[in-house]
Write a protein that holds these residues in place. Structure first.
Motif, mmCIF file in Angstrom:
data_model
loop_
_atom_site.group_PDB
_atom_site.id
_atom_site.type_symbol
_atom_site.label_atom_id
_atom_site.label_comp_id
_atom_site.label_asym_id
_atom_site.label_seq_id
_atom_site.Cartn_x
_atom_site.Cartn_y
_atom_site.Cartn_z
ATOM 1 N N GLY A 1 0.802 -1.221 0.000
ATOM 2 C CA GLY A 1 0.000 0.000 0.000
ATOM 3 C C GLY A 1 0.829 1.263 0.000
ATOM 4 N N ALA A 2 2.052 1.178 0.452
ATOM 5 C CA ALA A 2 2.956 2.327 0.439
ATOM 6 C C ALA A 2 3.954 2.235 -0.711
ATOM 7 N N THR A 3 4.467 1.060 -0.935
ATOM 8 C CA THR A 3 5.556 0.878 -1.897
ATOM 9 C C THR A 3 5.097 1.009 -3.348
ATOM 10 N N LEU A 4 3.958 0.407 -3.683
ATOM 11 C CA LEU A 4 3.517 0.424 -5.087
ATOM 12 C C LEU A 4 3.285 1.835 -5.638
ATOM 13 N N PRO A 5 2.537 2.706 -4.939
ATOM 14 C CA PRO A 5 2.330 4.034 -5.522
ATOM 15 C C PRO A 5 3.606 4.867 -5.556
ATOM 16 N N VAL A 6 4.464 4.710 -4.559
ATOM 17 C CA VAL A 6 5.730 5.452 -4.568
ATOM 18 C C VAL A 6 6.558 5.036 -5.779
ATOM 19 N N CYS A 7 6.665 3.741 -6.018
ATOM 20 C CA CYS A 7 7.415 3.249 -7.181
ATOM 21 C C CYS A 7 6.749 3.677 -8.492
ATOM 22 N N ALA A 8 5.428 3.656 -8.533
ATOM 23 C CA ALA A 8 4.712 4.061 -9.742
ATOM 24 C C ALA A 8 4.987 5.526 -10.072
ATOM 25 N N PHE A 9 4.931 6.388 -9.068
ATOM 26 C CA PHE A 9 5.197 7.808 -9.308
ATOM 27 C C PHE A 9 6.666 8.036 -9.658
ATOM 28 N N PHE A 10 7.565 7.227 -9.095
ATOM 29 C CA PHE A 10 8.975 7.359 -9.461
ATOM 30 C C PHE A 10 9.171 7.019 -10.941
ATOM 31 N N LEU A 11 8.555 5.925 -11.383
ATOM 32 C CA LEU A 11 8.654 5.562 -12.804
ATOM 33 C C LEU A 11 7.980 6.607 -13.686
ATOM 34 N N LEU A 12 6.913 7.219 -13.194
ATOM 35 C CA LEU A 12 6.272 8.306 -13.932
ATOM 36 C C LEU A 12 7.248 9.473 -14.085
ATOM 37 N N GLY A 13 8.012 9.746 -13.028
ATOM 38 C CA GLY A 13 9.025 10.799 -13.103
ATOM 39 C C GLY A 13 10.112 10.479 -14.106
ATOM 40 N N ILE A 14 10.502 9.201 -14.174
ATOM 41 C CA ILE A 14 11.487 8.791 -15.177
ATOM 42 C C ILE A 14 10.898 8.978 -16.572
ATOM 43 N N TYR A 15 9.656 8.525 -16.760
ATOM 44 C CA TYR A 15 8.994 8.677 -18.054
ATOM 45 C C TYR A 15 8.951 10.150 -18.479
ATOM 46 N N GLY A 16 8.592 11.016 -17.553
ATOM 47 C CA GLY A 16 8.495 12.441 -17.869
ATOM 48 C C GLY A 16 9.826 13.162 -17.853
ATOM 49 N N ARG A 17 10.890 12.429 -17.464
ATOM 50 C CA ARG A 17 12.230 13.025 -17.353
ATOM 51 C C ARG A 17 12.163 14.294 -16.503
ATOM 52 N N ASN A 18 11.458 14.155 -15.388
ATOM 53 C CA ASN A 18 11.175 15.319 -14.557
ATOM 54 C C ASN A 18 11.839 15.163 -13.187
ATOM 55 N N ILE A 19 12.945 15.871 -13.004
ATOM 56 C CA ILE A 19 13.723 15.778 -11.779
ATOM 57 C C ILE A 19 12.922 16.224 -10.561
ATOM 58 N N PHE A 20 11.993 17.151 -10.742
ATOM 59 C CA PHE A 20 11.205 17.643 -9.612
ATOM 60 C C PHE A 20 10.312 16.544 -9.041
ATOM 61 N N LEU A 21 9.682 15.773 -9.913
ATOM 62 C CA LEU A 21 8.860 14.669 -9.424
ATOM 63 C C LEU A 21 9.748 13.582 -8.808
ATOM 64 N N LEU A 22 10.877 13.305 -9.415
ATOM 65 C CA LEU A 22 11.769 12.269 -8.889
ATOM 66 C C LEU A 22 12.235 12.613 -7.469
ATOM 67 N N ILE A 23 12.641 13.842 -7.253
ATOM 68 C CA ILE A 23 13.081 14.262 -5.914
ATOM 69 C C ILE A 23 11.907 14.232 -4.942
ATOM 70 N N SER A 24 10.754 14.705 -5.388
ATOM 71 C CA SER A 24 9.557 14.714 -4.531
ATOM 72 C C SER A 24 9.170 13.305 -4.104
ATOM 73 N N VAL A 25 9.239 12.373 -5.034
ATOM 74 C CA VAL A 25 8.891 10.980 -4.737
ATOM 75 C C VAL A 25 9.896 10.370 -3.762
ATOM 76 N N MET A 26 11.148 10.710 -3.899
ATOM 77 C CA MET A 26 12.146 10.188 -2.953
ATOM 78 C C MET A 26 11.865 10.694 -1.538
ATOM 79 N N ILE A 27 11.499 11.957 -1.417
ATOM 80 C CA ILE A 27 11.146 12.518 -0.108
ATOM 81 C C ILE A 27 9.928 11.784 0.444
ATOM 82 N N LEU A 28 8.910 11.627 -0.390
ATOM 83 C CA LEU A 28 7.699 10.909 0.023
ATOM 84 C C LEU A 28 8.030 9.476 0.423
ATOM 85 N N GLY A 29 8.810 8.801 -0.390
ATOM 86 C CA GLY A 29 9.130 7.399 -0.135
ATOM 87 C C GLY A 29 9.848 7.184 1.184
#
Length: 159
Positions: A114-142
């Motif tokens: 319940g915690a790991t799947l959405p965090v990983c999904a949003f991280f991969l979304l950040g990779i897809y979008g090549r968006n460093i802001f989402l990647l950093i945000s997801v790491m903080i959230l994770g």
């Protein structure tokens, strides 16, 4: 590179996240409050800040909208598969006895799904979008979200 603009994919992901959580608010596992009061305050801080940042980034950058112009779209597909697994996790939880062990269970070998799947999904979304802001945000959230869930799971296992 990043592009400001509305992301309908980000909105879909956030709806996939918030709808089951809204339902969960009325179906919390027995004894949940006992665990919440013992949460690590530093992890709570990371979680709260990460939640706000991820929600904002997911919506304000158009980088996450569907582009089928390259193999890079595989990242979006993998991310979406994880979000679908997240929905499966919730279906399984809502059909369960709604015990703490059900809430902090694994799915397909993914711990505290319940915690790991959405965090990983949003991280991969950040990779897809090549968006460093989402990647950093997801790491903080994770750090906060997964950390808190692991602490709860460890307390359950000790009982």
């Amino acid at each position: 590179m990043f592009h400001f603009g509305f992301s309908y994919v980000g909105l879909i992901y956030l709806l996939m996240l918030f709808i089951p959580n809204g339902i969960w608010a009325k179906h919390k596992p027995l004894g949940y409050e006992e665990y919440v009061v013992k949460e690590n305050k530093v992890l709570q801080g990371f979680e709260r800040i990460g939640e706000v940042l991820v929600c904002c980034c997911a919506l304000i950058f158009s980088d996450f909208n569907i582009r089928l112009d390259s193999l890079w779209s595989i990242w979006l597909l993998l991310s979406f598969v994880l979000m679908l697994l997240y929905e499966v996790y919730w279906i399984r939880y809502f059909k369960s006895e709604k015990k703490m062990s059900d809430f902090y269970s694994s799915l397909c070998g993914v711990p505290v799904a319940g915690a790991t799947l959405p965090v990983c999904a949003f991280f991969l979304l950040g990779i897809y979008g090549r968006n460093i802001f989402l990647l950093i945000s997801v790491m903080i959230l994770g750090i906060g979200h997964i950390g808190i869930h692991l602490q709860h799971r460890n307390r359950i296992m000790k009982k």
